[in-house]
Write a protein that holds these residues in place. Structure first.
Motif, short mmCIF file in Angstrom:
data_model
loop_
_atom_site.label_atom_id
_atom_site.label_comp_id
_atom_site.label_asym_id
_atom_site.label_seq_id
_atom_site.Cartn_x
_atom_site.Cartn_y
_atom_site.Cartn_z
N UNK A 181 0.82 -1.21 0.00
CA UNK A 181 0.00 0.00 0.00
C UNK A 181 0.85 1.25 0.00
N UNK A 182 1.89 1.26 0.86
CA UNK A 182 2.80 2.41 0.92
C UNK A 182 3.51 2.59 -0.42
N UNK A 183 3.96 1.46 -0.99
CA UNK A 183 4.68 1.52 -2.26
C UNK A 183 3.78 2.06 -3.37
N UNK A 184 2.48 1.66 -3.32
CA UNK A 184 1.52 2.16 -4.32
C UNK A 184 1.35 3.68 -4.18
N UNK A 185 1.26 4.14 -2.94
CA UNK A 185 1.13 5.59 -2.71
C UNK A 185 2.36 6.35 -3.21
N UNK A 186 3.53 5.79 -2.93
CA UNK A 186 4.76 6.47 -3.39
C UNK A 186 4.84 6.49 -4.91
N UNK A 187 4.40 5.40 -5.54
CA UNK A 187 4.42 5.35 -7.00
C UNK A 187 3.48 6.40 -7.60
N UNK A 188 2.28 6.52 -7.00
CA UNK A 188 1.32 7.53 -7.48
C UNK A 188 1.89 8.93 -7.27
N UNK A 189 2.56 9.12 -6.13
CA UNK A 189 3.17 10.42 -5.84
C UNK A 189 4.26 10.74 -6.86
N UNK A 190 5.03 9.72 -7.22
CA UNK A 190 6.09 9.91 -8.21
C UNK A 190 5.50 10.36 -9.55
N UNK A 191 4.43 9.69 -9.98
CA UNK A 191 3.84 10.07 -11.26
C UNK A 191 3.15 11.44 -11.18
N UNK A 200 13.83 4.31 -3.45
CA UNK A 200 12.88 5.39 -3.74
C UNK A 200 13.57 6.74 -3.84
N UNK A 201 14.62 6.91 -3.03
CA UNK A 201 15.28 8.22 -2.98
C UNK A 201 15.88 8.62 -4.32
N UNK A 202 16.48 7.67 -5.03
CA UNK A 202 17.14 8.01 -6.30
C UNK A 202 16.15 8.55 -7.33
N UNK A 203 15.02 7.85 -7.62
CA UNK A 203 14.09 8.42 -8.61
C UNK A 203 13.41 9.71 -8.14
N UNK A 204 13.08 9.79 -6.84
CA UNK A 204 12.41 11.00 -6.37
C UNK A 204 13.35 12.20 -6.40
N UNK A 205 14.60 12.00 -6.01
CA UNK A 205 15.56 13.11 -6.05
C UNK A 205 15.77 13.59 -7.49
N UNK A 206 15.75 12.66 -8.44
CA UNK A 206 15.91 13.05 -9.85
C UNK A 206 14.80 13.99 -10.28
N UNK A 207 13.56 13.63 -9.95
CA UNK A 207 12.42 14.46 -10.33
C UNK A 207 12.46 15.81 -9.60
#
Length: 367
Positions: A21-31, A314-321
């Motif tokens: 569930x947490x991973x799904x939320x983070x993925x939606x947040x990323x997009x 998670x940190x690597x893709x989020x920091x990139x964005x």
């Protein structure tokens, strides 16, 4: 009656469902962040002295718009927007890696002297090695039209050499003298001072136009890149990102401490050496192409860490964005803030990053 193994199985399933569930939320947040980056990019393309609507920009991107608008979008504004996104992405990845590998929240290309090393290399090429500058006879309405670098290849190459020299000194000190993370930052400050002094010394013997060119080069500016340079930066950023994604577990282990990492079989020295070289490579390329963009490599990782924590998966893709968003936002604000002129993007990132740096020094770093 519920047996112990059934209870453990139920707890494990609950934890797995919670994690998914947490991973799904983070993925939606990323997009969501990715969509925000797309919206900002369209707005940034539309903003400027040549009047363009977001609808016209979208039509041009889809191939339905021709004429002057299409030329302005693809030849002038699009390279700048893409360069800001790629440079922000590269600097953010570099900052994430340096903060982890040095186990220091103040680690970044700017605080370790890499940016100043690049500026020294550029100054050396402009004044001493014939990269030289001259006055433009075409337009003299802004600083960028008044001066330009005659041999951008040599200036970029020596800026890259300067950045890598700073990196190698930091690595040598870290490896040979076993400096603590705090001492490495202090070594970076000393290196920055040394390179700044060297740049000032070169300026002392330079002509007025050469001095103006050096100062103009040190301003962070994403409008200089051609599509060829953007291609080089994109390939380098992608390669470095893949490298750190593949090593995400080693980075996580190193974040827990060197003893912990060694205990689970991580070759700490090897990971640190290659990681720092990769992080410095992309920082050196971005700085060589765009000048000094201060604090972005410090700011983006900390914002991303607030969003998703310290797990490098998670940190690597989020920091990139986040890095891409911050640099594109700073460049867009710099373009629209003073009408016909443009504020250097490095100035705006300094305004954003300096307060964070002071905060980390006075509170976060102390803890």
């Amino acid at each position: 009656m519920i047996h112990a193994d059934e209870t453990e199985t139920g707890t494990g399933s609950s934890l797995t469902a919670s994690y998914k569930g947490v991973l799904r939320q983070k993925t939606m947040f990323f997009f969501a962040l990715l969509a925000l980056l797309g919206i900002l990019a369209v707005y940034a393309i539309a903003a400027g002295t040549y009047d363009l609507s977001p609808l016209k920009v979208i039509r041009s991107l889809l191939g339905y718009e021709k004429g002057a608008a299409d030329i302005v979008i693809w030849n002038i504004r699009m390279p700048r927007i893409v360069a800001a996104i790629v440079a922000g992405w590269g600097l953010a990845i570099s900052g994430v890696a340096m903060q982890c590998l040095l186990r220091n929240p103040l680690g970044s290309p700017f605080t370790l002297g890499i940016s100043h090393g690049a500026a020294f290399g550029a100054a050396l090429a402009i004044v001493v090695l014939g990269g030289g500058a001259t006055q433009s006879s075409v337009l003299r309405t802004t600083a960028s039209n008044l001066i330009f670098v005659e041999n951008i290849v040599s200036v970029t190459f020596f800026a890259f050499l300067g950045a890598m020299a700073a990196t190698l000194v930091i690595l040598a000190l870290s490896r040979m003298k076993r400096l603590s993370p705090g001492s490495i930052i202090l070594a970076g400050v000393a290196l920055s001072s040394l390179f700044v002094s060297g740049t000032i010394l070169i300026q002392y013997f330079a002509t007025e136009v050469e001095i103006a060119t050096i100062v103009f080069w040190t301003f962070g500016d994403v409008s200089r890149s051609s599509w060829k340079e953007i291609g080089v930066m994109t390939a380098a950023s992608a390669g470095v990102t893949v490298y750190f994604v593949l090593n995400r577990w080693r980075l996580n282990a190193l974040s827990s401490g060197e003893d912990v990492a060694r205990g689970i079989g991580v070759d700490v020295e090897r990971v640190r050496l290659w990681g720092m070289l990769m992080a410095a490579l992309i920082a050196a390329l971005v700085t060589a192409f765009h000048g000094v963009i201060a604090f972005l490599g410090l700011l983006a990782p900390h914002i991303a860490r607030r969003m998703v924590g310290a797990d490098h998966r998670l940190l690597i893709p989020f920091a990139s964005i986040v890095g891409a968003l911050l640099l594109l936002l700073a460049d867009t604000v710099g373009r629209i803030l003073i009408g016909s002129g443009t504020l250097p993007v490095g100035v705006l990132t300094s305004f954003m990053g300096a307060p964070l740096f002071l905060y980390l020094l006075t509170r976060g770093y102390g803890k």
